[in-house]
Design a protein around this motif. Structure first.
Motif, PDB file in Angstrom:
ATOM      1  N   PRO A 145       0.926  -1.204   0.008  1.00  0.00           N
ATOM      2  CA  PRO A 145      -0.044  -0.145   0.015  1.00  0.00           C
ATOM      3  C   PRO A 145       1.003   1.255   0.110  1.00  0.00           C
ATOM      4  O   PRO A 145       1.903   1.186   0.597  1.00  0.00           O
ATOM      5  N   ARG A 146       0.356   2.286  -0.384  1.00  0.00           N
ATOM      6  CA  ARG A 146       0.995   3.522  -0.689  1.00  0.00           C
ATOM      7  C   ARG A 146       1.546   4.236   0.586  1.00  0.00           C
ATOM      8  O   ARG A 146       2.187   4.957   0.952  1.00  0.00           O
ATOM      9  N   ASP A 147       0.218   4.194   1.347  1.00  0.00           N
ATOM     10  CA  ASP A 147       0.307   4.960   2.716  1.00  0.00           C
ATOM     11  C   ASP A 147       0.617   4.160   3.895  1.00  0.00           C
ATOM     12  O   ASP A 147      -0.103   4.418   5.105  1.00  0.00           O
ATOM     13  N   LEU A 148       1.603   3.469   3.937  1.00  0.00           N
ATOM     14  CA  LEU A 148       1.819   2.639   5.070  1.00  0.00           C
ATOM     15  C   LEU A 148       2.291   3.207   6.300  1.00  0.00           C
ATOM     16  O   LEU A 148       3.239   4.223   5.906  1.00  0.00           O
ATOM     17  N   PRO A 149       2.149   3.049   7.576  1.00  0.00           N
ATOM     18  CA  PRO A 149       2.663   4.165   8.404  1.00  0.00           C
ATOM     19  C   PRO A 149       4.198   3.653   9.030  1.00  0.00           C
ATOM     20  O   PRO A 149       4.607   4.291  10.068  1.00  0.00           O
ATOM     21  N   CYS A 150       4.668   2.588   8.168  1.00  0.00           N
ATOM     22  CA  CYS A 150       5.882   2.398   8.646  1.00  0.00           C
ATOM     23  C   CYS A 150       6.781   1.770   7.201  1.00  0.00           C
ATOM     24  O   CYS A 150       6.038   1.715   6.425  1.00  0.00           O
ATOM     25  N   ALA A 151       7.874   1.272   7.435  1.00  0.00           N
ATOM     26  CA  ALA A 151       8.548   0.450   6.239  1.00  0.00           C
ATOM     27  C   ALA A 151       7.624  -0.668   5.908  1.00  0.00           C
ATOM     28  O   ALA A 151       7.347  -1.304   6.886  1.00  0.00           O
ATOM     29  N   GLY A 152       7.765  -1.111   4.885  1.00  0.00           N
ATOM     30  CA  GLY A 152       7.084  -2.274   4.368  1.00  0.00           C
ATOM     31  C   GLY A 152       7.956  -3.347   3.290  1.00  0.00           C
ATOM     32  O   GLY A 152       8.631  -2.859   2.640  1.00  0.00           O
ATOM     33  N   ARG A 153       7.517  -4.508   3.449  1.00  0.00           N
ATOM     34  CA  ARG A 153       8.218  -5.422   2.399  1.00  0.00           C
ATOM     35  C   ARG A 153       7.262  -6.616   2.067  1.00  0.00           C
ATOM     36  O   ARG A 153       6.355  -7.022   2.904  1.00  0.00           O
ATOM     37  N   ALA A 154       6.900  -6.596   0.843  1.00  0.00           N
ATOM     38  CA  ALA A 154       5.864  -7.584   0.190  1.00  0.00           C
ATOM     39  C   ALA A 154       6.480  -8.956   0.065  1.00  0.00           C
ATOM     40  O   ALA A 154       7.684  -9.108  -0.624  1.00  0.00           O
ATOM     41  N   ILE A 155       5.903  -9.939   0.381  1.00  0.00           N
ATOM     42  CA  ILE A 155       6.720 -11.397   0.434  1.00  0.00           C
ATOM     43  C   ILE A 155       5.415 -12.314  -0.192  1.00  0.00           C
ATOM     44  O   ILE A 155       4.404 -12.418   0.384  1.00  0.00           O
ATOM     45  N   ILE A 156       5.601 -13.019  -1.387  1.00  0.00           N
ATOM     46  CA  ILE A 156       4.952 -13.736  -2.209  1.00  0.00           C
ATOM     47  C   ILE A 156       4.900 -15.022  -1.258  1.00  0.00           C
ATOM     48  O   ILE A 156       5.860 -15.585  -1.017  1.00  0.00           O
ATOM     49  N   GLY A 157       3.606 -15.371  -1.134  1.00  0.00           N
ATOM     50  CA  GLY A 157       3.382 -16.878  -0.226  1.00  0.00           C
ATOM     51  C   GLY A 157       3.963 -16.662   1.221  1.00  0.00           C
ATOM     52  O   GLY A 157       4.162 -17.502   1.944  1.00  0.00           O
ATOM     53  N   GLY A 158       3.793 -15.305   1.785  1.00  0.00           N
ATOM     54  CA  GLY A 158       4.342 -15.017   3.096  1.00  0.00           C
ATOM     55  C   GLY A 158       3.742 -15.659   4.035  1.00  0.00           C
ATOM     56  O   GLY A 158       3.982 -15.948   5.249  1.00  0.00           O
ATOM     57  N   ASP A 159       2.298 -15.889   3.994  1.00  0.00           N
ATOM     58  CA  ASP A 159       1.446 -16.508   4.837  1.00  0.00           C
ATOM     59  C   ASP A 159       1.814 -17.872   5.308  1.00  0.00           C
ATOM     60  O   ASP A 159       1.519 -18.337   6.312  1.00  0.00           O
ATOM     61  N   ALA A 160       2.572 -18.632   4.392  1.00  0.00           N
ATOM     62  CA  ALA A 160       3.237 -19.823   4.727  1.00  0.00           C
ATOM     63  C   ALA A 160       4.800 -19.781   5.113  1.00  0.00           C
ATOM     64  O   ALA A 160       5.190 -20.743   5.632  1.00  0.00           O
TER      65      ALA A 160
END
Length: 208
Positions: free
Chosen positions: A120-135
């Motif tokens: 998301p553009r408006d995250l309140p902190c640093a972010g990292r997207a992880i494909i399949g991160g839920d596992a």
């Protein structure tokens, strides 16, 4: 309104690098909200058995849910309504929900780990997207469980409010039984009118 955890923050927690996992449940259904959860786990209190909520049985998710609520340093679950989904589309609604869930945490994390391939553009902190991160990432797994259990419970309650659709069984997904009920009863206020086949039926005038 977001559901906030109430665990007191100790000095040790304040000094630690706080990582939040973020995930959603309910992007695909024809009815109901999309639920988005953010969770900061406590490294000192690991939870055994965390995994992608879709890979766990309902009984296992229900067993893990109170453990996550009790042992996490912070958690927040938000529900983005069908009306908002129709207004801004499911992708933007999910992104907005992620920002709200993170903003609703009792403490701001240093980094958010987001399940998927976009941030998301408006995250309140640093972010990292992880494909399949839920596992892969326990914090994301925990978020996926909170989101899934919260939404499933919401849909069961909706079944009592709007009987006949079978929401308690299919949770709003487009099963044959749901499609038959939709054609027979028309949409309730919680159906996503921008989603096919709901939109198709509305455009054809079948539902009115």
């Amino acid at each position: 309104m977001p559901a906030r955890s109430t665990r007191a923050k100790t000095a040790a927690v304040a000094e630690a690098r706080l990582i939040a996992g973020v995930d959603e449940a309910g992007r695909g259904p024809l009815a109901g909200p999309v639920a988005v959860a953010a969770v900061i786990l406590d490294p000192a209190r690991p939870i055994v058995g965390l995994n992608d909520s879709k890979k766990l049985s309902e009984a296992r998710r229900e067993a893990l849910y109170p453990q996550i609520i009790e042992q996490a340093l912070a958690h927040c679950v938000v529900m983005v309504t069908a009306e908002e989904i129709d207004r801004i589309n499911i992708y933007q609604a999910t992104m907005a929900g992620m920002c709200r869930a993170l903003a609703g945490l009792a403490t701001t994390p240093h980094e958010a780990l987001i399940d998927g391939n976009a941030l998301p553009r408006d995250l309140p902190c640093a972010g990292r997207a992880i494909i399949g991160g839920d596992a892969l990432e326990p914090a994301i797994s925990a978020a996926s469980i909170l989101a899934k259990v919260t939404r499933d419970r919401w849909m069961v309650a909706l079944d009592s409010e709007h009987p006949g659709y079978g929401f308690a069984v299919h949770k709003g997904y487009g099963t044959p039984a749901h499609l038959e009920a939709l054609k027979r009863l028309g949409p309730c206020p919680h159906h996503r009118r921008s989603f096919a086949p709901v939109k198709l039926l509305v455009d054809q005038g079948v539902l009115f």
